[in-house]
Design an enzyme around this catalytic site. Structure first.
Site, mmCIF file in Angstrom:
data_model
loop_
_atom_site.group_PDB
_atom_site.id
_atom_site.type_symbol
_atom_site.label_atom_id
_atom_site.label_comp_id
_atom_site.label_asym_id
_atom_site.label_seq_id
_atom_site.Cartn_x
_atom_site.Cartn_y
_atom_site.Cartn_z
ATOM 1 N N ARG A 38 63.253 1.893 23.336
ATOM 2 C CA ARG A 38 61.874 2.213 22.951
ATOM 3 C C ARG A 38 61.327 1.128 22.018
ATOM 4 O O ARG A 38 61.893 0.875 20.958
ATOM 5 C CB ARG A 38 61.830 3.569 22.263
ATOM 6 N N TYR A 54 68.470 7.842 13.993
ATOM 7 C CA TYR A 54 69.900 8.104 14.163
ATOM 8 C C TYR A 54 70.737 7.914 12.899
ATOM 9 O O TYR A 54 71.763 8.563 12.741
ATOM 10 C CB TYR A 54 70.468 7.205 15.280
ATOM 11 N N LYS A 196 89.545 12.222 24.376
ATOM 12 C CA LYS A 196 89.401 12.901 23.080
ATOM 13 C C LYS A 196 88.083 13.647 22.982
ATOM 14 O O LYS A 196 87.980 14.671 22.286
ATOM 15 C CB LYS A 196 89.554 11.902 21.932
ATOM 16 N N THR A 253 87.607 13.120 15.883
ATOM 17 C CA THR A 253 86.602 13.720 16.757
ATOM 18 C C THR A 253 86.757 15.234 16.852
ATOM 19 O O THR A 253 85.767 15.953 17.003
ATOM 20 C CB THR A 253 86.683 13.090 18.161
ATOM 21 N N GLU A 286 79.489 13.011 25.298
ATOM 22 C CA GLU A 286 80.068 12.375 26.484
ATOM 23 C C GLU A 286 81.037 13.285 27.238
ATOM 24 O O GLU A 286 81.148 13.230 28.464
ATOM 25 C CB GLU A 286 80.793 11.081 26.083
#
Length: 339
Positions: A38, A54, A196, A253, A286
Site C-alpha cells: 500500500r 503493525y 510449529k 510460538t 499461517e
C-alpha cells in the site's frame, strides 16, 4: 559494514516480521529498502519512521526507507528478503522475478508449505526464479516480531546450502540484540518453522478450553516429535529440531500471546468459528492453511502426524476442539521413541 562493503537489502513485505527484520538489517549496517503493497504505508514509514499498522511505537532507523515500487526496492539489492505470506509467495515472485539481480541472495521469512504443490518456500522460490538452491536462504527460530523490534535479546538461525552465503546473511543481520547462527539444513529449518504454526494452533485451542501447562507441554513435546519425523523422512538433520529452528521456535510460538497462531487457536478453543476468528484477525495465521498442505505432505511420505491431522479437522472440517482433543487422548498407545 560501511562504504563499499555496505550490503544493500530489499525487504519485500511491510508486515510486522518484514518490518522488524528490515530494522535488524539496518541496525546491522545495511542500507535497507522495504517494499509496501500500500503506497500510504510506504509514505507513513518514510515520514513518521514508524509502522503504525503493525509495530506501533517502534522507531525505524534512518538507514531504512520504504517504497511501493518493487523495482525501486530491488534495484542494486545484494539481499532480497521475501516477507510475504507463504500462500502468496508464488504469485508475488512471478511479478517480481524480472527485477531480481543476477547474483542476489534470496531470503525467505515465510513459514509455511504451499497448498496444492506441498512445496516448501525455498522450493517455490527456486521453481519460480530458476536460481540455484545455493542462492536461497531462510531465517527461522523464535522470531516474535514485536520483541525483536523492541530490541529484546534473541537468537535465530540463517540457513543456506552455501555456507558462504549463510555467513554473509549472518553478518548482515547481527546486532547487539539479535544473534544469528548459521546452518546448512534448509529442509529442517523450513519444516520446523512451518509445522510449529500448526502445533501453536493446537496449544492455543488447549488454552482456550481452559487446560493447563501439562496439556500444553504434552502438545509441544509430541508436536516436536511429529515435526522431526516428517523432517527426517524428507532428508533433514534430526539435530536441527533440537535447536533454535526446531524447539526454540516451537516453544516461543506455542506459549507467547504475541503468537498469531496461538492466539487464533485460543479463540477457536473458546468456541468461535473459523469465520468469526478471521473477522477479528488483522494478520495471517499461517498454520490455518498450511496444516492442510503439511498433512498431505506427511501422508505422501507415510509419516503419521496426529496433532496436525486434528488441527485440520478443527480448522477445515468443523470438528470441535474438544472432540479433537478426545481423539488424541484415545489413540492407540505406542512407545515414545517410535511415536
Amino acid at each position: 559494514m560501511s562504504g563499499a562493503d555496505t550490503v544493500r537489502a530489499a525487504v519485500l513485505g511491510a508486515g510486522s516480521w518484514g518490518t522488524a527484520y528490515g530494522k535488524v538489517l539496518a541496525d546491522a549496517g545495511c542500507e535497507v529498502t522495504i517494499w509496501a503493497r500500500r503506497p500510504e504505508l510506504a509514505v507513513a514509514l518514510n515520514e513518521h519512521r514508524e509502522n503504525g499498522d503493525y509495530l506501533p511505537g517502534v522507531r525505524l532507523p534512518d538507514r531504512l526507507k520504504a517504497t511501493a515500487d518493487h523495482k525501486e526496492a530491488l534495484s542494486g539489492a545484494d539481499l532480497v528478503v521475501l516477507a510475504v505470506p507463504s500462500q502468496t509467495m508464488r504469485a508475488n515472485l512471478e511479478h517480481w522475478v524480472d527485477a531480481l539481480g543476477d547474483d542476489t541472495t534470496l531470503v525467505s521469512l515465510a513459514k509455511g508449505v504451499e497448498l496444492g504443490t506441498h512445496k516448501r518456500m525455498t522450493e517455490v522460490i527456486i521453481e519460480v526464479t530458476g536460481v540455484p538452491a545455493s542462492r536461497v536462504a531462510v531465517v527461522s527460530g523464535p522470531n516474535l516480531a514485536k520483541e525483536i523490534a523492541s530490541e529484546q535479546p534473541a537468537a535465530t538461525v540463517v540457513a543456506c546450502t552455501d555456507p558462504a552465503r549463510a555467513e554473509l546473511l549472518q553478518r548482515a543481520s547481527t546486532t547487539w540484540y539479535l544473534r544469528p547462527y548459521t546452518n546448512t539444513d534448509v529442509v529442517g529449518c523450513e519444516l520446523g518453522g512451518a509445522v510449529k504454526n500448526v502445533i501453536a494452533l493446537a496449544c492455543g485451542m488447549a488454552e482456550g478450553m481452559g487446560f493447563g501447562d501439562n496439556t500444553k507441554a504434552s502438545l509441544i513435546t509430541r508436536g516436536l516429535a511429529e515435526t522431526a519425523r516428517l523432517g527426517v523422512a524428507l532428508g533433514a538433520d534430526p539435530m536441527t529440531f533440537a535447536g533454535l529452528a526446531g524447539l526454540g521456535d516451537l516453544v516461543a510460538t506455542c506459549t507467547s500471546p504475541l503468537s498469531r497462531n496461538r492466539t487464533f487457536g485460543e479463540r477457536l478453543g473458546r468456541g468461535e468459528t473459523l469465520e468469526q476468528v478471521y473477522a477479528h484477525s488483522r494478520q495471517t495465521a499461517e498454520g490455518v492453511k498450511s496444516c492442510l498442505s503439511i498433512s498431505e505432505l506427511a501422508a505422501g511420505v507415510g509419516v503419521e502426524m496426529p496433532i496436525t491431522e486434528q488441527v485440520v479437522q478443527v480448522c477445515h472440517e468443523g470438528i470441535a476442539p474438544s472432540v479433537a482433543m478426545k481423539y488424541l487422548m484415545r489413540r492407540e498407545p505406542k512407545p515414545e521413541r517410535r511415536s
